[in-house]
Design a protein around this motif. Structure first.
Motif, PDB file in Angstrom:
ATOM      1  N   SER A 150       5.373  -9.456  -3.593  1.00 49.09           N
ATOM      2  CA  SER A 150       4.579 -10.478  -2.918  1.00 49.09           C
ATOM      3  C   SER A 150       5.504 -11.567  -2.421  1.00 49.09           C
ATOM      4  O   SER A 150       6.388 -12.004  -3.151  1.00 49.09           O
ATOM      5  CB  SER A 150       3.601 -11.153  -3.881  1.00 49.09           C
TER       6      SER A 150
ATOM      7  N   ARG B 264       2.634 -12.934   2.156  1.00 51.61           N
ATOM      8  CA  ARG B 264       2.624 -11.504   2.518  1.00 51.61           C
ATOM      9  C   ARG B 264       2.721 -10.643   1.270  1.00 51.61           C
ATOM     10  O   ARG B 264       3.165 -11.100   0.224  1.00 51.61           O
ATOM     11  CB  ARG B 264       3.812 -11.171   3.424  1.00 51.61           C
ATOM     12  N   GLU B 265       2.325  -9.381   1.448  1.00 52.99           N
ATOM     13  CA  GLU B 265       2.419  -8.420   0.337  1.00 52.99           C
ATOM     14  C   GLU B 265       3.095  -7.161   0.861  1.00 52.99           C
ATOM     15  O   GLU B 265       2.938  -6.808   2.038  1.00 52.99           O
ATOM     16  CB  GLU B 265       1.020  -7.989  -0.141  1.00 52.99           C
ATOM     17  N   ILE B 266       3.775  -6.456  -0.031  1.00 51.58           N
ATOM     18  CA  ILE B 266       4.355  -5.153   0.318  1.00 51.58           C
ATOM     19  C   ILE B 266       3.792  -4.097  -0.612  1.00 51.58           C
ATOM     20  O   ILE B 266       3.721  -4.310  -1.832  1.00 51.58           O
ATOM     21  CB  ILE B 266       5.880  -5.136   0.197  1.00 51.58           C
TER      22      ILE B 266
ATOM     23  N   ARG C  24       9.633   1.854   7.690  1.00 58.26           N
ATOM     24  CA  ARG C  24      10.571   2.708   6.939  1.00 58.26           C
ATOM     25  C   ARG C  24      11.107   1.934   5.747  1.00 58.26           C
ATOM     26  O   ARG C  24      11.441   0.753   5.862  1.00 58.26           O
ATOM     27  CB  ARG C  24      11.792   3.050   7.794  1.00 58.26           C
TER      28      ARG C  24
END
Ligand code: PZK
Length: 286
Positions: free
Chosen positions: A10, A14-16, A82
């Motif tokens: 986080s 934003r979050e991944i 990617r």
């Protein structure tokens, strides 16, 4: 595990999520931070503006440097990317004197080992853009380092490639933005290495959250410049007398609406796409 994969990290806004071994989803929220504090009130569509801008730049700069972008989800705020081995340094390119660059110049006459001419004022345009690498701090502020230190951390061949790519990206984007009334004072790039060993641009790129956007209209060196996107929020926060520690204040509706309009304006000026069209068909219009 969600429909969006396994949460891996986080950021403030934003979050991944990991989709599989090769792919990540980067999700931009509508949260906004100011003075390093995330405010409790979201700015509607901010995440979609920022994601749309990243996608716009990624599609127009892949000949300068390949990037991690694979696809945009229909929500307009999720980029499939990617998975890379990220480099331990972030690459800031500065075309103007602001923020830590202005502070370092005022104190020492140079920034990250770049000797600059004497007598430059705050917000001055630099004779030519400079690369000012910084180490990524987990907490608090990133630390500016010299190009020599960055070279040590990245390897000298890789550093030369990153430096050339970052400066080329900045020159391309700042010329595009300035022709549309937005000064790209500085911007931060994060790069990584793909499984085949090639250098790839990651993260978000050339957005107002990773850059300083100034209105070209009214640009006046010798003072701080208003932020293209966040100035309403900053001014309102200053007027409330908030001490700039968490939690931040809730924003009134007019400040939310004015700020949303500025993000949308930046999107439309830079992409030349109507934001409403992007919302209808995000994956096809950029
Ligand atoms: C990656 N971050 C920063 C932290 C965020 C972003 N393509 C990639 N491959 C592997 N790792 C990353 C990326 C990208 N981009 C970037 N952390 C990991 C970060 C928290 C939230 F949205």
């Amino acid at each position: 595990m969600t429909a969006q994969g396994v949460h891996v990290a986080s950021g403030k806004v934003r979050e991944i999520f990991a989709l599989d071994d090769e792919r990540l989803a980067l999700v931009a929220s509508d949260r906004i931070s100011t003075f390093d504090v995330v405010l409790p009130t979201p700015i509607p569509d901010k995440g979609r503006v920022l994601t749309g801008l990243s996608v716009f730049w990624f599609s127009r700069t892949r000949a300068i440097v390949p990037n991690h972008f694979l696809g945009l989800e229909a929500d307009g705020r999720t980029m499939v990317c990617r998975r890379l081995q990220m480099l331990p340094i972030e690459y800031v390119v500065r075309g103007y004197l602001a923020g830590s660059g202005w502070r370092d110049y005022r104190e020492t006459g140079s920034i990250c080992g770049h000797e600059l001419p004497p007598g430059l004022v705050e917000s001055a345009r630099l004779p030519s853009p400079i690369l000012t690498p910084a180490t990524k701090a987990k907490e608090g502020h990133d630390l500016n380092v010299s190009e020599a230190e960055a070279e040590e951390l990245c390897g000298s061949e890789r550093f030369a490639a990153v430096k050339a790519a970052s400066l080329d990206l900045y020159r391309f984007a700042s010329a595009h933005a300035e022709a549309r009334g937005i000064i790209l004072a500085d911007t931060k790039f994060e790069l990584g290495i793909a499984p085949d060993g090639s250098l790839v641009l990651g993260d978000e790129a050339l957005t107002p959250d990773s850059s300083r956007f100034w209105p070209a209209d009214g640009y006046e060196p010798g003072r701080p410049q208003p932020s293209f996107d966040k100035q309403f929020v900053r001014d309102w926060c200053e007027r409330t007398g908030w001490d700039k520690t968490a939690p931040g204040p809730a924003l009134p509706d007019d400040v939310v609406a004015g700020t949303r309009a500025r993000y949308v304006e930046a999107f439309e000026r830079l992409t030349e796409v109507a934001f409403e069209e992007y919302l209808e068909r995000p994956e096809v219009v950029l």
